[in-house]
Design an enzyme around this catalytic site. Structure first.
Site, PDB file in Angstrom:
ATOM      1  N   TYR A 290      47.483  49.329  67.483  1.00  0.00           N
ATOM      2  CA  TYR A 290      46.684  48.124  67.228  1.00  0.00           C
ATOM      3  C   TYR A 290      45.207  48.477  67.018  1.00  0.00           C
ATOM      4  O   TYR A 290      44.564  47.966  66.098  1.00  0.00           O
ATOM      5  CB  TYR A 290      46.847  47.127  68.384  1.00  0.00           C
TER       6      TYR A 290
ATOM      7  N   PRO B 141      51.478  40.238  58.250  1.00  0.00           N
ATOM      8  CA  PRO B 141      50.184  40.189  58.940  1.00  0.00           C
ATOM      9  C   PRO B 141      50.235  40.343  60.461  1.00  0.00           C
ATOM     10  O   PRO B 141      49.183  40.437  61.097  1.00  0.00           O
ATOM     11  CB  PRO B 141      49.645  38.805  58.562  1.00  0.00           C
TER      12      PRO B 141
ATOM     13  N   LYS C 249      46.902  44.419  59.948  1.00  0.00           N
ATOM     14  CA  LYS C 249      46.637  45.743  59.378  1.00  0.00           C
ATOM     15  C   LYS C 249      46.219  45.791  57.914  1.00  0.00           C
ATOM     16  O   LYS C 249      45.723  46.824  57.446  1.00  0.00           O
ATOM     17  CB  LYS C 249      47.901  46.628  59.531  1.00  0.00           C
TER      18      LYS C 249
ATOM     19  N   HIS D  95      37.145  42.813  71.167  1.00  0.00           N
ATOM     20  CA  HIS D  95      38.318  42.420  71.956  1.00  0.00           C
ATOM     21  C   HIS D  95      38.935  43.664  72.578  1.00  0.00           C
ATOM     22  O   HIS D  95      39.330  44.582  71.872  1.00  0.00           O
ATOM     23  CB  HIS D  95      39.331  41.692  71.073  1.00  0.00           C
TER      24      HIS D  95
ATOM     25  N   TYR E  23      49.629  36.208  71.123  1.00  0.00           N
ATOM     26  CA  TYR E  23      50.801  36.332  70.257  1.00  0.00           C
ATOM     27  C   TYR E  23      51.972  35.721  71.037  1.00  0.00           C
ATOM     28  O   TYR E  23      52.390  36.274  72.053  1.00  0.00           O
ATOM     29  CB  TYR E  23      51.103  37.796  69.954  1.00  0.00           C
TER      30      TYR E  23
HETATM   31  P1  FAD Z   1      42.301  41.932  47.776  1.00  0.00           P
HETATM   32  O1  FAD Z   1      41.465  41.471  48.897  1.00  0.00           O
HETATM   33  O2  FAD Z   1      43.460  41.115  47.360  1.00  0.00           O
HETATM   34  O3  FAD Z   1      41.329  42.126  46.533  1.00  0.00           O
HETATM   35  C1  FAD Z   1      41.778  42.289  45.220  1.00  0.00           C
HETATM   36  C2  FAD Z   1      40.753  41.730  44.281  1.00  0.00           C
HETATM   37  O4  FAD Z   1      41.120  42.002  42.949  1.00  0.00           O
HETATM   38  C3  FAD Z   1      40.642  40.202  44.383  1.00  0.00           C
HETATM   39  O5  FAD Z   1      39.301  39.836  44.597  1.00  0.00           O
HETATM   40  C4  FAD Z   1      41.181  39.723  43.052  1.00  0.00           C
HETATM   41  O6  FAD Z   1      40.535  38.522  42.633  1.00  0.00           O
HETATM   42  C5  FAD Z   1      40.868  40.882  42.145  1.00  0.00           C
HETATM   43  N1  FAD Z   1      41.718  40.983  40.957  1.00  0.00           N
HETATM   44  C6  FAD Z   1      43.056  40.823  40.857  1.00  0.00           C
HETATM   45  N2  FAD Z   1      43.467  40.988  39.599  1.00  0.00           N
HETATM   46  C7  FAD Z   1      42.366  41.281  38.872  1.00  0.00           C
HETATM   47  C8  FAD Z   1      42.140  41.559  37.489  1.00  0.00           C
HETATM   48  N3  FAD Z   1      43.152  41.570  36.618  1.00  0.00           N
HETATM   49  N4  FAD Z   1      40.890  41.806  37.077  1.00  0.00           N
HETATM   50  C9  FAD Z   1      39.853  41.798  37.951  1.00  0.00           C
HETATM   51  N5  FAD Z   1      40.002  41.548  39.274  1.00  0.00           N
HETATM   52  C10 FAD Z   1      41.246  41.296  39.730  1.00  0.00           C
HETATM   53  N6  FAD Z   1      45.670  40.766  56.640  1.00  0.00           N
HETATM   54  C11 FAD Z   1      45.544  40.815  57.951  1.00  0.00           C
HETATM   55  O7  FAD Z   1      45.425  41.924  58.484  1.00  0.00           O
HETATM   56  N7  FAD Z   1      45.505  39.661  58.704  1.00  0.00           N
HETATM   57  C12 FAD Z   1      45.588  38.426  58.120  1.00  0.00           C
HETATM   58  O8  FAD Z   1      45.524  37.414  58.797  1.00  0.00           O
HETATM   59  C13 FAD Z   1      45.732  38.346  56.756  1.00  0.00           C
HETATM   60  N8  FAD Z   1      45.828  37.147  56.151  1.00  0.00           N
HETATM   61  C14 FAD Z   1      45.982  37.103  54.811  1.00  0.00           C
HETATM   62  C15 FAD Z   1      46.106  35.891  54.179  1.00  0.00           C
HETATM   63  C16 FAD Z   1      46.292  35.817  52.801  1.00  0.00           C
HETATM   64  C17 FAD Z   1      46.436  34.465  52.129  1.00  0.00           C
HETATM   65  C18 FAD Z   1      46.384  37.018  52.042  1.00  0.00           C
HETATM   66  C19 FAD Z   1      46.619  36.976  50.550  1.00  0.00           C
HETATM   67  C20 FAD Z   1      46.238  38.243  52.681  1.00  0.00           C
HETATM   68  C21 FAD Z   1      46.056  38.294  54.063  1.00  0.00           C
HETATM   69  N9  FAD Z   1      45.913  39.523  54.710  1.00  0.00           N
HETATM   70  C22 FAD Z   1      45.772  39.563  56.034  1.00  0.00           C
HETATM   71  C23 FAD Z   1      45.898  40.782  54.017  1.00  0.00           C
HETATM   72  C24 FAD Z   1      44.477  41.254  53.735  1.00  0.00           C
HETATM   73  O9  FAD Z   1      43.641  40.167  53.472  1.00  0.00           O
HETATM   74  C25 FAD Z   1      44.566  42.216  52.569  1.00  0.00           C
HETATM   75  O10 FAD Z   1      45.326  43.326  52.997  1.00  0.00           O
HETATM   76  C26 FAD Z   1      43.231  42.675  52.022  1.00  0.00           C
HETATM   77  O11 FAD Z   1      42.580  41.626  51.366  1.00  0.00           O
HETATM   78  C27 FAD Z   1      43.430  43.842  51.062  1.00  0.00           C
HETATM   79  O12 FAD Z   1      42.246  44.110  50.374  1.00  0.00           O
HETATM   80  P2  FAD Z   1      42.268  44.614  48.893  1.00  0.00           P
HETATM   81  O13 FAD Z   1      40.841  44.850  48.548  1.00  0.00           O
HETATM   82  O14 FAD Z   1      43.247  45.702  48.729  1.00  0.00           O
HETATM   83  O15 FAD Z   1      42.872  43.395  48.038  1.00  0.00           O
HETATM   84  C1  DHB Z   2      44.362  37.389  62.662  1.00  0.00           C
HETATM   85  C2  DHB Z   2      45.371  37.639  61.771  1.00  0.00           C
HETATM   86  C3  DHB Z   2      46.417  38.446  62.144  1.00  0.00           C
HETATM   87  O1  DHB Z   2      47.397  38.714  61.276  1.00  0.00           O
HETATM   88  C4  DHB Z   2      46.483  38.993  63.406  1.00  0.00           C
HETATM   89  O2  DHB Z   2      47.539  39.759  63.750  1.00  0.00           O
HETATM   90  C5  DHB Z   2      45.470  38.747  64.293  1.00  0.00           C
HETATM   91  C6  DHB Z   2      44.402  37.943  63.911  1.00  0.00           C
HETATM   92  C7  DHB Z   2      43.237  36.525  62.268  1.00  0.00           C
HETATM   93  O3  DHB Z   2      43.228  36.058  61.116  1.00  0.00           O
HETATM   94  O4  DHB Z   2      42.346  36.294  63.077  1.00  0.00           O
END
Ligand code: FAD
Ligand code: DHB
Length: 393
Positions: free
Chosen positions: A384, A292, A296, A73, A200
């Site tokens: 971005y 979100p 990021k 994009h 957006y």
């Molecule tokens: P996570 O992906 O949360 O991974 C952590 C892992 O640790 C998980 O698999 C969990 O099961 C595991 N865990 C937790 N506790 C334990 C334990 N005690 N023992 C063993 N394992 C454990 N970001 C965006 O930029 N755009 C979005 O649209 C967006 N949508 C999102 C929607 C949702 C519902 C959520 C929750 C987050 C969203 N985010 C989004 C944020 C993004 O997904 C996260 O920033 C990203 O997943 C961070 O990665 P991470 O590996 O730090 O954590």
């Molecule tokens: C998506 C999520 C976001 O938070 C964003 O700013 C743009 C795209 C997505 O899930 O595609």
């Protein structure tokens, strides 16, 4: 009892990418994950990869499926007063972003780790950390109903916002937090996206976002109450509200289709300082959360572990702990800039119930400025597509 150099809690993007980057440097790790492989490979979350993060994945040899399937994009649309304004990333920065599902990236990273003989223990719940200030910290975990122990040189807390690692060192941390008076209701739908680029939309009813996962699948979000009841949103009501919020002078119709997934995401800004204590290093959502709106969260997680992998490399190969000592400060510098951007995008695009008519006008003026000044548009664009990762990419 099992032994490894780096015990990683969590098989999200942070933990898996860290394990892979360490493997490339000849450093041994074990990943503990509470959920099943099936569950983490299907968990619907983020979808936008910064240019710098995509480059990091390619350089690390795990960008193959992403390069084949991601959608590049080169800009986004800001829609307000029912009128479109494009921010042209390519013209302003020479860079683009990739739309690629987080769960596919997780799938790719798991495949790469397992193909290289890496150890990921699924359905293994870390319950307690011990001795994080000692030379051999331990992770206690439960697997197959049995209590087990992983002895490490270093622990990486990649267990997300609700994990156990950050609470284990809570008394050493200062927390910065901001809750927003709204959440996002997100859907996946079998419907071709009605726009080739992300839209957006700032609308009097509240914010809405049009994104996608493929040429046949739309990802759509709408601002809702933080404690919104998902049961109150029938498919018809969701489509009607989305159509309203995406309305445009001259006409715009969202393509509708079968809704295959629905969920509510709370909105929060959160930072833990520092991101390390003793031999425990926090990375990704375990250390910080962004709302979100700037897409990021996943990207920040990738930036953290790139810094951590380099620091661990210097420690294990040259017994040089200086880069690791700087880990927290290095990551926090970038984190706070990304916090600022995510907070700013959120503030500019959402409806705030408490806003006066004056504040609403200032919000619209901000949008008008960003979309008419090259300097302001460049600021949005460079954030971005991704600020530089510390130390390269
Ligand atoms: P996570 O992906 O949360 O991974 C952590 C892992 O640790 C998980 O698999 C969990 O099961 C595991 N865990 C937790 N506790 C334990 C334990 N005690 N023992 C063993 N394992 C454990 N970001 C965006 O930029 N755009 C979005 O649209 C967006 N949508 C999102 C929607 C949702 C519902 C959520 C929750 C987050 C969203 N985010 C989004 C944020 C993004 O997904 C996260 O920033 C990203 O997943 C961070 O990665 P991470 O590996 O730090 O954590
Ligand atoms: C998506 C999520 C976001 O938070 C964003 O700013 C743009 C795209 C997505 O899930 O595609």
């Amino acid at each position: 009892m099992m032994r490894t150099q780096v015990g990683i809690v969590g098989a999200g993007p942070a933990g898996l990418l860290l394990s892979h980057l360490l493997h490339l440097r000849g450093i041994d790790s074990v990943v503990l994950e509470a959920r099943s492989r099936e569950y983490v490979e299907h968990r619907i979350r983020a979808g936008v990869l910064e240019y710098v993060v995509a480059q990091l994945l390619i350089e690390a040899g795990v960008g193959g499926p992403m390069q084949a399937d991601a959608l590049p994009h080169e800009g986004i649309i800001l829609r307000f007063n029912e009128t479109d304004h494009r921010i042209d990333f390519h013209a302003l920065t020479g860079r683009h972003v990739l739309v690629y599902s987080q769960h596919l990236l997780v799938r790719d990273l798991i495949a790469a780790r397992l193909a290289a003989g890496g150890t990921i223990l699924f359905e293994s719940v870390a319950t307690r950390l011990e001795g994080v200030e000692e030379a051999r910290p331990r992770i206690h975990y439960t697997q197959d109903g049995e209590e087990r122990e992983l002895v490490c040189d270093v622990i990486a807390g990649c267990d997300g916002f609700h994990g156990i690692c950050r609470p284990a060192i809570a008394q050493h941390l200062r927390l910065f937090e901001r809750d927003y008076p709204f959440g996002w209701l997100g859907i996946l739908a079998d419907a071709p996206p009605a726009s080739a680029e992300l839209v957006y939309a700032n609308h009097a009813h509240g914010f809405a976002l049009l994104s996608m996962r493929s040429p046949m699948v739309s990802r759509l979000y709408l601002q809702c109450a933080p404690d919104e009841d998902l049961n109150a949103w029938s498919d018809d009501r969701i489509w009607a509200e989305l159509q309203t919020r995406f309305s445009r002078v001259g006409g715009f119709a969202l393509t509708e289709g079968r809704i295959t997934q629905k969920g509510i995401t709370p909105m929060r800004s959160f930072v833990s300082e520092p991101m390390q204590h003793g031999r425990l290093y926090l990375a990704g959502d375990a250390a910080h959360i962004v709302p979100p709106t700037g897409a990021k969260g996943l990207n920040l997680a990738a930036g953290d572990v790139a810094v951590l992998a380099r620091g661990l490399d210097a420690l294990f190969k040259r017994n040089d702990g200086s880069a690791l000592k700087a880990y927290s400060a290095t990551c926090l510098d970038r984190t706070w800039k990304v916090q600022r951007f995510s907070w700013w995008m959120t503030s500019m695009l959402h409806r705030f119930a408490g806003h006066s008519a004056f504040e609403r006008q200032v919000q619209l003026a901000e949008l008008a400025y960003v979309t008419s000044s090259k300097a302001a548009a460049t600021s949005l664009a460079e954030n971005y597509v991704g600020l530089p990762l510390p130390g390269g990419a």
